[in-house]
Write a protein that holds these residues in place. Structure first.
Motif, PDB file in Angstrom:
ATOM      1  N   ASP A   1       0.823  -1.215   0.000  1.00 21.82           N
ATOM      2  CA  ASP A   1       0.000   0.000   0.000  1.00 21.82           C
ATOM      3  C   ASP A   1       0.855   1.263   0.000  1.00 21.82           C
ATOM      4  O   ASP A   1       0.320   2.372  -0.102  1.00 21.82           O
ATOM      5  CB  ASP A   1      -0.962   0.002   1.186  1.00 21.82           C
ATOM      6  N   TRP A   2       2.170   1.128   0.115  1.00 19.65           N
ATOM      7  CA  TRP A   2       3.074   2.281  -0.011  1.00 19.65           C
ATOM      8  C   TRP A   2       3.398   2.580  -1.475  1.00 19.65           C
ATOM      9  O   TRP A   2       4.155   3.495  -1.763  1.00 19.65           O
ATOM     10  CB  TRP A   2       4.362   2.021   0.764  1.00 19.65           C
ATOM     11  N   PHE A   3       2.822   1.798  -2.383  1.00 21.13           N
ATOM     12  CA  PHE A   3       3.080   1.972  -3.812  1.00 21.13           C
ATOM     13  C   PHE A   3       1.760   2.232  -4.522  1.00 21.13           C
ATOM     14  O   PHE A   3       0.696   1.790  -4.086  1.00 21.13           O
ATOM     15  CB  PHE A   3       3.761   0.716  -4.379  1.00 21.13           C
ATOM     16  N   THR A   4       1.853   2.954  -5.622  1.00 20.47           N
ATOM     17  CA  THR A   4       0.653   3.211  -6.407  1.00 20.47           C
ATOM     18  C   THR A   4       0.192   1.918  -7.073  1.00 20.47           C
ATOM     19  O   THR A   4       0.940   0.934  -7.154  1.00 20.47           O
ATOM     20  CB  THR A   4       0.927   4.265  -7.480  1.00 20.47           C
ATOM     21  N   GLN A   5      -1.050   1.931  -7.546  1.00 25.06           N
ATOM     22  CA  GLN A   5      -1.535   0.759  -8.282  1.00 25.06           C
ATOM     23  C   GLN A   5      -0.671   0.493  -9.501  1.00 25.06           C
ATOM     24  O   GLN A   5      -0.407  -0.659  -9.847  1.00 25.06           O
ATOM     25  CB  GLN A   5      -2.992   0.974  -8.688  1.00 25.06           C
ATOM     26  N   ALA A   6      -0.216   1.584 -10.144  1.00 26.77           N
ATOM     27  CA  ALA A   6       0.683   1.426 -11.295  1.00 26.77           C
ATOM     28  C   ALA A   6       2.004   0.789 -10.866  1.00 26.77           C
ATOM     29  O   ALA A   6       2.582  -0.040 -11.574  1.00 26.77           O
ATOM     30  CB  ALA A   6       0.934   2.772 -11.965  1.00 26.77           C
ATOM     31  N   GLY A   7       2.487   1.162  -9.669  1.00 25.13           N
ATOM     32  CA  GLY A   7       3.728   0.586  -9.176  1.00 25.13           C
ATOM     33  C   GLY A   7       3.612  -0.905  -8.914  1.00 25.13           C
ATOM     34  O   GLY A   7       4.510  -1.679  -9.247  1.00 25.13           O
TER      35      GLY A   7
ATOM     36  N   GLU B   1       6.764   2.865  -8.600  1.00 22.79           N
ATOM     37  CA  GLU B   1       6.271   4.189  -8.206  1.00 22.79           C
ATOM     38  C   GLU B   1       5.685   4.135  -6.799  1.00 22.79           C
ATOM     39  O   GLU B   1       4.845   3.281  -6.486  1.00 22.79           O
ATOM     40  CB  GLU B   1       5.207   4.649  -9.204  1.00 22.79           C
ATOM     41  N   ARG B   2       6.117   5.060  -5.967  1.00 25.34           N
ATOM     42  CA  ARG B   2       5.679   5.106  -4.581  1.00 25.34           C
ATOM     43  C   ARG B   2       4.438   5.979  -4.420  1.00 25.34           C
ATOM     44  O   ARG B   2       4.304   7.017  -5.063  1.00 25.34           O
ATOM     45  CB  ARG B   2       6.792   5.646  -3.694  1.00 25.34           C
ATOM     46  N   ALA B   3       3.539   5.566  -3.517  1.00 27.52           N
ATOM     47  CA  ALA B   3       2.404   6.397  -3.122  1.00 27.52           C
ATOM     48  C   ALA B   3       2.696   7.128  -1.827  1.00 27.52           C
ATOM     49  O   ALA B   3       2.109   8.178  -1.545  1.00 27.52           O
ATOM     50  CB  ALA B   3       1.152   5.535  -2.963  1.00 27.52           C
TER      51      ALA B   3
END
Length: 377
Positions: free
Chosen positions: A264-270, A299-301
């Motif tokens: 959950d620390w990453f974007t869906q794209a990540g 990619e990080r969220a």
């Protein structure tokens, strides 16, 4: 080769009592030094222990053991490993252990050892080992074109996975590994070294290992004492286990993973990038971890770092550059970079055999997947 093996086995049985007497003498030397020093000089236990250790080191340095292995050339990396020292995480000590458990078990089964008996783990190939006294060995894991070099005849090829006998003074030579990364060498009877926290594994990150090695890789001139063939609990296995196919540089392999705990620390794209993009194993990899490189970083969220939290073998940690690191047995126990997932236990042996240039595809599985899909042997 079979005749030669049987002859050496007969000689080993005949000389069992003499070998046991030699080993007993060695033990008496160590015990006698402790008690004698205490009685005659009034030394405390710590001083006597240091004296005993010094005597043991002198025997190693002069190679006066009835059975031993001398490292003539260590190759790219040569370490001692068993199945690890589990149960010490609370002390800050990782399990370590061999990177290919299946290979270690297969090699030990071939020579008649218990499955978790410590052996040699050779990364990349290129090693030369010289044997003092009779020995029986088996090589499993990555194929390394092993041969026995002797003074009185031509080199003898070693069948991969099969028990093979060596006589006093003979050398075991390894070629370079082209498929997989690590060969595992088991020696009948095992290694005669003092364990560290119940294990002979070399933790190259923590500097923890058997005897005076301190977890470091073996170097030319190191001598590893052996218990000798008579110490093995079982007969040799005449039917070697079939070798698993291993990847070569340029091949693509699938590794199954469970996402989390910090996906959950990453974007869906990540997250999609992690499981849809191929990742290349870089040369900046070792027993601590496999550094991966992909065309698109993850990619990080959520930015920043975590308070340090626990990590396991197989964890996929993501540094700020977005290029993941796959942890291997000598990994740190904690870290602040987020862990996006972890390789399932069943695929960890394959992860330990990935040479630089191999491409990886991560395949997510549900945490509730059948145990046969997740758990190793």
């Amino acid at each position: 080769m079979t005749v030669r093996f049987e002859r050496l086995e007969r000689e080993s049985v005949i000389s069992t009592s003499s070998i046991q007497r030699s080993v007993a003498d060695t033990e008496d030397d160590r015990v006698g030094l402790d008690t004698g020093s205490l009685a005659l000089a009034g030394l405390d236990q710590r001083t006597a222990g240091r004296a005993a250790g010094a005597a043991w080191r002198r025997r190693v340095e002069t190679n006066t053991f009835p059975c031993a292995v001398e490292v003539v050339r260590p190759g790219l990396q040569l370490v001692l490993e068993d199945l690890g020292r589990s149960g010490h995480a609370a002390l800050g000590v990782s399990a370590s252990g061999t990177a290919d458990r299946r290979a270690l078990r297969a090699a030990n089964r071939a020579v008649g050892n218990d499955p978790g008996t410590a052996g040699f783990e050779l990364a990349g190939g290129g090693a030369v080992l010289r044997f003092t006294g009779p020995a029986v060995v088996a090589v499993a894991g990555a194929p390394a074109a092993a041969t026995i070099v002797r003074s009185g005849g031509p080199p003898l090829p070693v069948e991969h996975g099969a028990a093979t006998a060596l006589e006093d003074g003979e050398e075991l030579h390894f070629g370079w590994i082209s498929e997989g990364l690590r060969a595992v060498i088991a020696v009948r009877g095992g290694l005669d070294l003092e364990p560290a926290l119940g294990s002979l594994s070399s933790d190259t990150l923590a500097g923890l290992g058997p005897g005076d090695l301190g977890g470091r890789p073996l170097r030319a001139g190191d001598v590893v004492p052996l218990h000798g063939p008579a110490a093995a609990p079982y007969a040799v296995d005449p039917c070697p286990a079939p070798a698993d196919p291993l990847p070569a540089p340029g091949d693509t392999v699938d590794l199954r993973i469970v996402l989390g705990p910090r996906d959950d620390w990453f974007t869906q794209a990540g997250v999609r990038t992690l499981v849809e993009q191929e990742w290349t194993v870089t040369p900046r990899s070792d027993r601590v971890g496999v550094r991966l490189e992909g065309a698109v970083p993850l990619e990080r969220a959520v930015s920043g770092e975590l308070p340090s939290e626990g990590a396991v073998t197989g964890a996929i940690q993501v540094p700020p550059d977005g290029q993941p690191v796959l942890f291997l047995p000598d990994h740190p126990l904690t870290g602040g970079y987020p862990i996006i997932g972890a390789v399932v236990d069943r695929d960890l042996d394959l992860a330990g055999q990935l040479p630089p240039g191999v491409r990886i595809r991560f395949r997510p599985v549900a945490p509730a997947a059948p145990a046969a899909e997740i758990r190793g042997d």
